[in-house]
Structure formats: structure tokens, C-alpha cells
Design an enzyme around this catalytic site. Structure first.
Site, mmCIF file in Angstrom:
data_model
loop_
_atom_site.group_PDB
_atom_site.id
_atom_site.type_symbol
_atom_site.label_atom_id
_atom_site.label_comp_id
_atom_site.label_asym_id
_atom_site.label_seq_id
_atom_site.Cartn_x
_atom_site.Cartn_y
_atom_site.Cartn_z
ATOM 1 N N ASP A 163 10.392 14.499 -57.921
ATOM 2 C CA ASP A 163 11.815 14.800 -58.079
ATOM 3 C C ASP A 163 12.485 15.065 -56.734
ATOM 4 O O ASP A 163 13.082 16.106 -56.528
ATOM 5 C CB ASP A 163 11.922 16.028 -59.002
ATOM 6 C CG ASP A 163 13.357 16.442 -59.256
ATOM 7 O OD1 ASP A 163 14.210 15.555 -59.399
ATOM 8 O OD2 ASP A 163 13.615 17.663 -59.288
ATOM 9 N N GLU A 416 1.606 20.001 -59.138
ATOM 10 C CA GLU A 416 1.746 19.611 -60.538
ATOM 11 C C GLU A 416 1.038 18.323 -60.921
ATOM 12 O O GLU A 416 1.630 17.450 -61.558
ATOM 13 C CB GLU A 416 3.231 19.511 -60.907
ATOM 14 C CG GLU A 416 3.960 20.829 -60.770
ATOM 15 C CD GLU A 416 5.371 20.803 -61.356
ATOM 16 O OE1 GLU A 416 5.886 19.702 -61.609
ATOM 17 O OE2 GLU A 416 5.934 21.888 -61.567
ATOM 18 N N TYR A 471 9.512 27.096 -65.676
ATOM 19 C CA TYR A 471 10.966 26.974 -65.856
ATOM 20 C C TYR A 471 11.402 27.455 -67.232
ATOM 21 O O TYR A 471 12.254 26.836 -67.853
ATOM 22 C CB TYR A 471 11.383 25.511 -65.609
ATOM 23 C CG TYR A 471 11.266 25.135 -64.150
ATOM 24 C CD1 TYR A 471 12.329 25.345 -63.293
ATOM 25 C CD2 TYR A 471 10.086 24.619 -63.627
ATOM 26 C CE1 TYR A 471 12.238 25.039 -61.933
ATOM 27 C CE2 TYR A 471 9.977 24.311 -62.280
ATOM 28 C CZ TYR A 471 11.052 24.523 -61.440
ATOM 29 O OH TYR A 471 10.956 24.234 -60.101
ATOM 30 N N GLU A 506 7.058 28.128 -58.185
ATOM 31 C CA GLU A 506 8.387 27.608 -58.516
ATOM 32 C C GLU A 506 8.902 28.309 -59.757
ATOM 33 O O GLU A 506 8.159 28.480 -60.734
ATOM 34 C CB GLU A 506 8.367 26.097 -58.822
ATOM 35 C CG GLU A 506 8.209 25.207 -57.618
ATOM 36 C CD GLU A 506 8.241 23.724 -57.981
ATOM 37 O OE1 GLU A 506 8.882 23.344 -58.985
ATOM 38 O OE2 GLU A 506 7.609 22.950 -57.238
HETATM 39 C C1 GCB Z 1 9.086 20.904 -60.623
HETATM 40 C C2 GCB Z 1 8.685 20.144 -59.402
HETATM 41 C C3 GCB Z 1 9.826 20.013 -58.396
HETATM 42 C C4 GCB Z 1 11.129 19.737 -59.130
HETATM 43 C C5 GCB Z 1 11.422 20.903 -60.041
HETATM 44 C C6 GCB Z 1 12.728 20.718 -60.837
HETATM 45 O O1 GCB Z 1 8.291 21.386 -61.346
HETATM 46 O O2 GCB Z 1 7.545 20.658 -58.766
HETATM 47 O O3 GCB Z 1 9.516 18.988 -57.495
HETATM 48 O O4 GCB Z 1 12.188 19.494 -58.261
HETATM 49 O O5 GCB Z 1 10.384 21.041 -60.964
HETATM 50 O O6 GCB Z 1 13.771 21.146 -60.359
HETATM 51 O O7 GCB Z 1 12.677 20.120 -61.887
#
Ligand code: GCB
Length: 595
Positions: A163, A416, A471, A506
Site C-alpha cells: 500500500d 504482514e 486496525y 501499526e
Molecule cells: C497495513 C500495511 C501498511 C498500510 C496500512 C493501511 O497493514 O502494513 O502498509 O499502509 O495497513 O493504511 O492500510
């Protein structure tokens, strides 16, 4: 291989600037031997820079294939009798170099340095034509992986499962360098301390025709006083009354390595040495035997126009903001950063989790917003044994480049990857071992993805610590922070039973800069703050959580996509490095955390 430098016996010549440039749209450059003559139909291209943000031509921005850079350089006339090399800090995602008509090196992989020995091909005082062909393609046998497909209109398109925008070009400096014919080829230091006495174990590799095996080592403190001396290619220096390198309070000694022949110096190389230790003890992460809590970010090398170019001014701005917000660490997500960044982190005492470019090894998932491929990640046709060999080499190359940086405290071998299957375990567990045997002095891990949660992941048990990206409240339980909190607590209860430190590498929510909503809704600056507040409340409940690296330091470019508006907006700062509401909130929290 050591980065070029100027010393009493070495010299460098920087080749940054405008090069002649031509994109090989037809794929005929090699067959027509573009390297064998001045490039025709060439335009100017900046080195270093990504090509993609400079051009106004969509066919160049999204080009897949080979791009040629060329310039004529004069080899300094004082370099007679020296070994002359060309050192590229990075060419994304690989490069072939010719001097005149002779190919001198071919390298795969986009974010690590490589060099060519030009000695037999150039004459000091004379000009040489250097051609660099940069290959932008990603395949299942590159790190990161990708696949090139042909669209209905016959255009080649690069698919990839990470991403961030696939910036390509020569992103970092290019150097000509001269060393003596017999030279210091590598220096490795491992530091320690007992009480107030520091130790620097060293190992020097020498290459070249002369049978020299003698070396002299001189270690100086920041005032230039000699604090220790050594002789021979391996050994240990002791520093009485050592000043340790500490997070937020860096201290760097200067190690001068001289190669001796008949008792006289014939080469010299210098490195900065920070004396510190890193160790895991149960759920604690110890730097200098003191518990360390990571605050900070996953970052990107990403800027308007220049893309992934390294630029010292932009780097300083980032470090200013890191200091302003009271962060003490970052991860080089999702690839090794410029060597200048690593040097600067050493200098200011910022702690780094250094990551390989292994991102997007999860074809079903896709990473972030990126839709999955529906293919098996690990199979003979996709990520396979050959890929693992490339991946292993990338791990070794990263460690070879960054092993002496005191700022680096963890190696992350991948971001990931699929980690819930037997195939994933077969692929990744040996790679953790590759990192461990290349550097027994630092913990090794990988970053676990939300789709392989506690209970299904099969690889973290082979790692020294738990690193997870989550997330909840954004991709899952969107807008429902109470539900998200419950799920996150439940998962951390699971990971806590592993008796390893946990770093949340993250967690983040997109916020479109300037979008305000009360009560908060996803995409507003208010929601980003509330989301972070909820996450922090969860982390604070778990002793095993020893770090929080928010995603992301700043907004960054991604490929065009229906769920990204002008890129990924999870930054605490905007892409031009101004604070969002989240930055002010984090500044308060981290000021308290680091007291
Ligand atoms: C993730 C990835 C990262 C993305 C992020 C997102 O898990 O490691 O590269 O940019 O999520 O913002 O979706």
C-alpha cells in the site's frame, strides 16, 4: 562492501545531478545496445529522484520495464594505481551498469546498495561513459513481489500488493570512489559494557592482492581523545568510563581502522560506534539493561515531486517533527531507508526497527486497501523457493549494510506476510534463522498481519518478539470504537500469554486534513484522535506491550484506488509535514510516556 568515504587513503566523487535519460517503451534498449553510444532522444532526469512524480506523462509515470540513465564522467587523474569503484546507494528495483560497452555489474532489488569495480575499464584523467539501466519490474521472484499483466489495450501493468506507490528510479546518491588496491573491505563491531567499562569487539575483512593482515585500531571520544587502541583484524577494545549510546542521548565514538603493511598505514576507514546493548528478558525489551518503551511511527520515504529521493533537508524536517512530538523510535517500513537516515538516527539517538523490503507477501489479503489476488501466496508459480533465496540475500544485505548502527535494535524480516499456514511457516521460519545467524546481537522478528490473529499465526513463535499491526475501529468495527476496544483487548490477552514483548507496529485511521466532525466520524481529524485514544487505553492495560508505533508518520502516496483519496491519509502529519489534530494529541501522550 563499505560505503565510500574520504580518508587519508580514499577519495570519492559524487555523481548526483542531471543525467541523460530515456525510457525503453519498446523494450529494445539491450538489443540496440543503447549503452554503447550516447543516448539518443534523451531527456534530463534528476539523480537522485523517483521518475514518477516529475513527469507529466502518464506513460512514463506508470511505466513498467527498463529505463536508461547515462552520463560522461572524468575519472580524477590522481587515482592512478587505485581501485576505482562505482557505488549506487539504490536503484529501484534493480540496475545494470555499463562503462563504455562493458557491463560491470547487474543487481536485483531496489533499496540496498551495490557496487562495480571499474578499475580495469577506466583510465584516471580520462572520460568514461556510464550507463545505468534501471529495471522497474516486480515479479514473484523479487522482494517485494509483484506481477506484470497486459491490459485489454495491450499496455503492461505492474500489479503489487503493498500500500504505497511503486516509485522507481535512482533514489539515492551515486558515487565514484577510489581505495588502495588492497583495502579494508568490511568492519563489524559488537558493543557491550560491564559497570563503567565499555567493550567494542571488532572484526576487519581485507581484500586485494597484498598479503596484508595487519590492522591498527584507534577509538576516539567526541572530543577527539584516544580512549582505546588495538592491533590485528579481530579483537576487543575496552573503554574505561564509557559513555553509553542511549535513546534520546546519543554518544558516538569514532573508530579509525588502518590497514598496515610493513608497519605503515596503507588504507584507512572510519565508522561511528555507539556503545549500547539490546536484550529481551521475558516481556521486557532492554536497551542498556533498562526497559525501553517504543513511541513513534511506521514511516515512508515519500515526498511530493521527488518521491523516494533521499534529501537531507527533508530528512531533517522529519527528525525535527519526531523530536517535537516526543517520539523515540520508528520502523523503516517497508524497506531499508537511506544510509544518511541511519547515520542521523545514530547521531540524535532515535531507535530504529530496520525492515527488509519484504512487503506484500500475502496475495489473498493484498495489504492495506489493496484487493487480494485470490492466488496462493506460497506455491511453485508464485512466492517459491527461488523467492526465498532472494529474500534471504536481502536480509543478509540489509544486515551487512546496517549492522554497525547503534540505532538499529530489531531486524524485521517482513511486513504482514501470510503467517497462518504451514507453507508460510516453512517459508518464514528459516528466514528468521538467516537473520539470527547474520547478527546474533539483535532480536529478530516479522510484523504480523490482522488476518492472521493470535491463535492462527504459526510464525511468531519462531520470532524473538511479537510485532503486530491492528486496525480495529478502522478496517474492522469501523466507527465503533467501543466494539473495537473489546476485540483488541481480547486479542492482546492472547498474545500476552506468549511471554514475549509486544510492539504494536501499526495502528491508525485515515483523516482527511481539514475535515472536522463532531461527533466524530471516520475520515475526520476528530475520529483519528479518538481512535488513537482508544488504542492507547488498550495498550496501557498490558504490561507486555512495550511499544506503540502509530501508522503513519505522514500521509503518503499510493496507487490510484477507490478507497484512497490522494493517497493514504493515516498520517499524524500531512504529506508536506504539517501537524493534524492527531499530532498534537500524540505529542501530549508521548511527552508523558517518556518522562
Ligand atoms: C497495513 C500495511 C501498511 C498500510 C496500512 C493501511 O497493514 O502494513 O502498509 O499502509 O495497513 O493504511 O492500510
Amino acid at each position: 562492501m563499505l560505503r565510500p568515504q574520504d580518508t587519508a587513503f580514499r577519495e570519492t566523487k559524487n555523481l548526483d545531478g542531471l543525467w541523460n535519460f530515456r525510457v525503453d517503451h519498446e523494450g529494445v534498449g539491450r538489443q540496440q545496445r543503447w549503452f554503447a553510444a550516447p543516448l539518443t532522444d534523451a531527456r534530463a532526469m534528476a539523480v537522485p529522484a523517483s521518475v514518477n512524480g516529475i513527469t507529466t506523462d502518464g506513460d512514463v509515470r506508470d511505466f513498467v520495464g527498463e529505463m536508461y540513465y547515462q552520463r560522461v564522467v572524468r575519472i580524477p587523474r590522481g587515482w592512478t594505481g587505485q581501485r576505482i569503484t562505482l557505488y549506487l546507494e539504490s536503484a529501484t528495483h534493480g540496475g545494470t551498469v555499463w562503462v563504455g560497452e562493458t557491463e560491470v555489474v547487474a543487481h536485483r532489488g531496489g533499496y540496498l546498495p551495490f557496487e562495480a569495480d571499474l578499475t580495469p575499464h577506466v583510465t584516471p584523467g580520462e572520460e568514461a561513459r556510464i550507463t545505468i539501466c534501471v529495471d522497474t519490474t516486480l515479479s514473484y521472484q523479487t522482494i517485494p513481489p509483484g506481477e506484470v499483466v497486459t491490459t485489454a489495450t495491450g499496455r503492461k501493468k505492474q500489479l503489487y500488493w503493498h500500500d504505497f506507490y511503486n516509485f522507481t528510479g535512482i533514489h539515492r546518491s551515486v558515487w565514484l570512489a577510489a581505495t588502495p588496491a588492497t583495502y579494508v573491505d568490511d568492519v563489524t563491531v559488537i558493543t557491550g559494557f560491564a559497570g563503567t567499562t565499555g567493550s567494542v569487539r571488532y572484526d576487519i575483512a581485507i581484500s586485494g592482492p597484498a598479503a596484508t593482515t595487519d590492522a591498527r585500531l584507534t577509538l576516539r571520544d567526541e572530543e577527539g581523545r584516544v580512549v582505546a587502541e588495538g592491533r590485528g583484524v579481530t579483537g576487543e577494545l575496552s573503554i574505561l568510563g564509557v559513555t553509553l549510546w542511549r535513546p534520546g542521548a546519543a554518544y558516538l565514538y569514532d573508530l579509525q581502522v588502518e590497514l598496515l603493511s610493513g608497519g605503515r598505514a596503507v588504507d584507512e576507514y572510519r565508522i561511528k560506534v555507539g556503545v549500547r546493548t539490546v536484550r529481551i528478558d521475558g516481556i521486557r525489551f532492554l536497551i542498556n539493561d533498562e526497559p525501553f518503551y517504543f513511541t513513534g511511527f511506521g514511516m515512508h520515504e515519500d515526498h511530493v515531486t521527488v518521491g523516494k529521493q533521499h534529501n537531507d533537508a527533508l530528512m531533517l524536517r522529519d527528525f525535527e517533527l519526531i523530536e517535537w512530538i516526543h517520539a523515540n523510535s520508528f520502523r523503516t517500513s517497508h524497506y531499508p531507508y537511506s544510509e544518511n537516515v541511519m547515520d542521523y538516527a545514530d547521531r540524535v539517538g532515535i531507535v530504529v526497527i530496520a525492515e527488509t523490503p519484504a512487503v506484500g507477501l500475502h496475495l489473498r489479503n493484498g495489504g492495506g486497501s489493496v484487493a487480494g489476488q485470490g492466488k496462493e501466496t506460497f506455491s511453485p508459480e508464485t512466492v517459491n523457493d527461488a523467492t526465498r533465496e532472494v529474500h534471504a540475500q536481502v536480509i543478509r544485505d540489509l544486515i551487512a549494510r546496517d549492522k554497525n548502527h547503534p540505532c538499529v535494535v530489531i531486524w524485521s524480516i517482513a511486513n504482514e506476510p501470510e503467517s497462518g499456514t504451514e507453507a508460510a511457516e516453512r517459508y518464514l521460519a528459516p528466514l528468521l534463522e538467516v537473520a539470527r545467524s547474520a547478527d546474533p546481537s539483535r532480536p529478530v522478528g516479522f510484523v504480523n498481519d490482522m488476518s492472521c490473529p493470535y491463535g492462527t499465526d504459526r510464525v511468531t513463535r519462531h520470532a524473538d518478539l511479537v510485532m503486530i499491526n491492528r486496525y480495529f475501529g478502522w478496517y474492522l468495527q469501523t466507527g465503533d470504537l467501543a466494539a473495537a476496544e473489546r476485540v483488541f483487548v481480547h486479542e492482546l490477552e492472547g498474545w500476552s500469554t506468549e511471554n514475549k514483548p509486544i510492539i504494536v507496529t501499526e495502528y491508525g485511521a485515515d483523516a482527511f486534513p481539514g475535515l472536522h466532525e463532531l461527533p466524530a466520524n471516520p475520515w475526520s481529524e476528530e475520529y483519528e484522535v479518538e481512535y488513537l485514544r482508544m488504542n492507547h487505553a488498550v495498550f496501557d492495560r498490558f504490561e507486555a506491550v512495550v511499544g506503540e508505533q502509530m501508522w503513519n508518520f505522514a500521509d503518503f502516496a499510493t496507487k490510484g484506488d477507490i478507497v484512497r483519496v490522494g493517497g493514504n491519509k493515516k498520517g499524524a502529519f500531512t504529506r508536506d509535514r504539517q501537524p493534524k489534530a492527531a499530532a498534537h494529541y500524540l505529542r501530549e501522550r508521548w511527552a508523558g510516556k517518556n518522562e
